[in-house]
Design an enzyme around this catalytic site. Structure first.
Site, PDB file in Angstrom:
ATOM      1  N   ARG A  27     -43.994   7.451 -47.045  1.00 49.46           N
ATOM      2  CA  ARG A  27     -44.171   8.512 -48.041  1.00 49.46           C
ATOM      3  C   ARG A  27     -45.310   8.217 -48.989  1.00 49.46           C
ATOM      4  O   ARG A  27     -46.056   9.094 -49.396  1.00 49.46           O
ATOM      5  CB  ARG A  27     -42.879   8.687 -48.858  1.00 49.46           C
ATOM      6  CG  ARG A  27     -41.749   9.290 -48.069  1.00 49.46           C
ATOM      7  CD  ARG A  27     -40.458   9.197 -48.799  1.00 49.46           C
ATOM      8  NE  ARG A  27     -40.068   7.792 -48.978  1.00 49.46           N
ATOM      9  CZ  ARG A  27     -38.860   7.384 -49.299  1.00 49.46           C
ATOM     10  NH1 ARG A  27     -37.920   8.260 -49.525  1.00 49.46           N
ATOM     11  NH2 ARG A  27     -38.592   6.111 -49.426  1.00 49.46           N
TER      12      ARG A  27
ATOM     13  N   LYS B 105     -22.045  -1.794 -47.297  1.00 48.05           N
ATOM     14  CA  LYS B 105     -22.523  -0.717 -48.172  1.00 48.05           C
ATOM     15  C   LYS B 105     -21.487   0.394 -48.212  1.00 48.05           C
ATOM     16  O   LYS B 105     -20.714   0.565 -47.267  1.00 48.05           O
ATOM     17  CB  LYS B 105     -23.826  -0.142 -47.620  1.00 48.05           C
ATOM     18  CG  LYS B 105     -25.059  -0.892 -48.083  1.00 48.05           C
ATOM     19  CD  LYS B 105     -26.281  -0.029 -47.842  1.00 48.05           C
ATOM     20  CE  LYS B 105     -27.549  -0.712 -48.311  1.00 48.05           C
ATOM     21  NZ  LYS B 105     -28.736   0.087 -47.959  1.00 48.05           N
TER      22      LYS B 105
ATOM     23  N   HIS C  40     -36.731  13.303 -43.282  1.00 43.83           N
ATOM     24  CA  HIS C  40     -36.322  12.659 -42.027  1.00 43.83           C
ATOM     25  C   HIS C  40     -36.601  13.588 -40.836  1.00 43.83           C
ATOM     26  O   HIS C  40     -37.121  13.149 -39.798  1.00 43.83           O
ATOM     27  CB  HIS C  40     -34.811  12.373 -42.018  1.00 43.83           C
ATOM     28  CG  HIS C  40     -34.337  11.396 -43.042  1.00 43.83           C
ATOM     29  ND1 HIS C  40     -33.299  11.675 -43.904  1.00 43.83           N
ATOM     30  CD2 HIS C  40     -34.726  10.129 -43.323  1.00 43.83           C
ATOM     31  CE1 HIS C  40     -33.066  10.615 -44.669  1.00 43.83           C
ATOM     32  NE2 HIS C  40     -33.926   9.666 -44.340  1.00 43.83           N
TER      33      HIS C  40
ATOM     34  N   SER D 114     -33.074  10.482 -49.894  1.00 44.79           N
ATOM     35  CA  SER D 114     -31.667  10.899 -49.930  1.00 44.79           C
ATOM     36  C   SER D 114     -31.052  10.566 -51.286  1.00 44.79           C
ATOM     37  O   SER D 114     -30.294  11.366 -51.848  1.00 44.79           O
ATOM     38  CB  SER D 114     -30.860  10.202 -48.837  1.00 44.79           C
ATOM     39  OG  SER D 114     -31.352  10.524 -47.571  1.00 44.79           O
TER      40      SER D 114
HETATM   41  O1  PNS Z   1     -32.849   4.586 -44.613  1.00 41.94           O
HETATM   42  P1  PNS Z   1     -32.995   3.134 -45.004  1.00 41.94           P
HETATM   43  O2  PNS Z   1     -31.775   2.688 -45.782  1.00 41.94           O
HETATM   44  O3  PNS Z   1     -34.290   2.859 -45.712  1.00 41.94           O
HETATM   45  O4  PNS Z   1     -33.024   2.290 -43.620  1.00 41.94           O
HETATM   46  C1  PNS Z   1     -33.192   0.886 -43.634  1.00 41.94           C
HETATM   47  C2  PNS Z   1     -32.922   0.314 -42.214  1.00 41.94           C
HETATM   48  C3  PNS Z   1     -31.540   0.729 -41.731  1.00 41.94           C
HETATM   49  C4  PNS Z   1     -33.957   0.867 -41.255  1.00 41.94           C
HETATM   50  C5  PNS Z   1     -33.053  -1.227 -42.321  1.00 41.94           C
HETATM   51  O5  PNS Z   1     -32.277  -1.674 -43.372  1.00 41.94           O
HETATM   52  C6  PNS Z   1     -32.634  -1.925 -41.036  1.00 41.94           C
HETATM   53  O6  PNS Z   1     -33.369  -1.948 -40.074  1.00 41.94           O
HETATM   54  N1  PNS Z   1     -31.398  -2.505 -41.044  1.00 41.94           N
HETATM   55  C7  PNS Z   1     -30.821  -3.173 -39.907  1.00 41.94           C
HETATM   56  C8  PNS Z   1     -30.680  -4.669 -40.139  1.00 41.94           C
HETATM   57  C9  PNS Z   1     -31.955  -5.391 -39.746  1.00 41.94           C
HETATM   58  O7  PNS Z   1     -32.418  -5.314 -38.634  1.00 41.94           O
HETATM   59  N2  PNS Z   1     -32.516  -6.117 -40.735  1.00 41.94           N
HETATM   60  C10 PNS Z   1     -33.753  -6.831 -40.589  1.00 41.94           C
HETATM   61  C11 PNS Z   1     -34.934  -5.924 -40.890  1.00 41.94           C
HETATM   62  S1  PNS Z   1     -36.462  -6.758 -40.716  1.00 41.94           S
END
Ligand code: PNS
Length: 164
Positions: free
Chosen positions: A91, A42, A18, A128
């Protein structure tokens, strides 16, 4: 024109992978907002305040970076802060499919663009969840996260194993 981007994620907790992306985003754009998702459905290992605190500690030397929590849609967060670009690390090819779907959806529902940065090869195996699992099972996680974050992780794992 100020180019403002968001680096979103769970950051549970922040890893070197990150930080690599955040540093490079800070060099490439005027302002970087690290958006930490606060998802009530979550159960992250770290509470939102601690995830934010760890990010703030590790980015204190970057004046154009700040961390904020968010709930709900990322595109709403972006609209409220006049952010037009989501910046994410890729990645491996395996990341691409889901990331592409999200990028297309965010473009469609919010008009927000996504730029992908290739993760530095030395961090491309990091996540993570994997680091937490290795730490939980007693393996070495040297170099995967900053010392302060590793200490916080060890403390949190000890606390949660007491809880269980
Ligand atoms: O670190 P992560 O868990 O891979 O992050 C995922 C994240 C938080 C970037 C993604 O789940 C997100 O954008 N969540 C917010 C809800 C949202 O906007 N959902 C629609 C995505 S198209």
């Amino acid at each position: 024109m100020t180019i403002r981007v968001v680096c979103p994620g769970s950051f549970d907790p922040i890893t070197m992978g990150h930080l690599d992306i955040i540093h490079r985003a800070a060099r490439s754009f005027d302002e970087v907002v690290v958006a930490v998702v606060d998802n009530p459905n979550k159960r992250p290992l770290f509470p939102i305040e601690e995830r934010l605190d760890l990010i703030e500690g590790e980015t204190a030397d970057l004046p154009n970076v700040r961390a904020e929590r968010f709930r709900g849609l990322l595109v709403d967060f972006c609209r409220d802060r006049d952010i037009g670009i989501i910046c994410k690390g890729l990645r491996a090819v395996s990341d691409f499919e889901y990331e592409l779907q999200m990028a297309q959806m965010n473009q469609r529902i919010g008009g927000v663009e996504t730029v992908f940065m290739s993760t530095s090869p030395e961090h491309s195996y990091l996540s993570s969840s994997l680091v937490k699992e290795v730490a939980r099972l007693g393996g070495s996680i040297d170099g995967t996260m900053p010392d302060r974050v590793e200490m916080a992780l060890r403390t949190r794992l000890a606390e949660t194993s007491d809880e269980g």
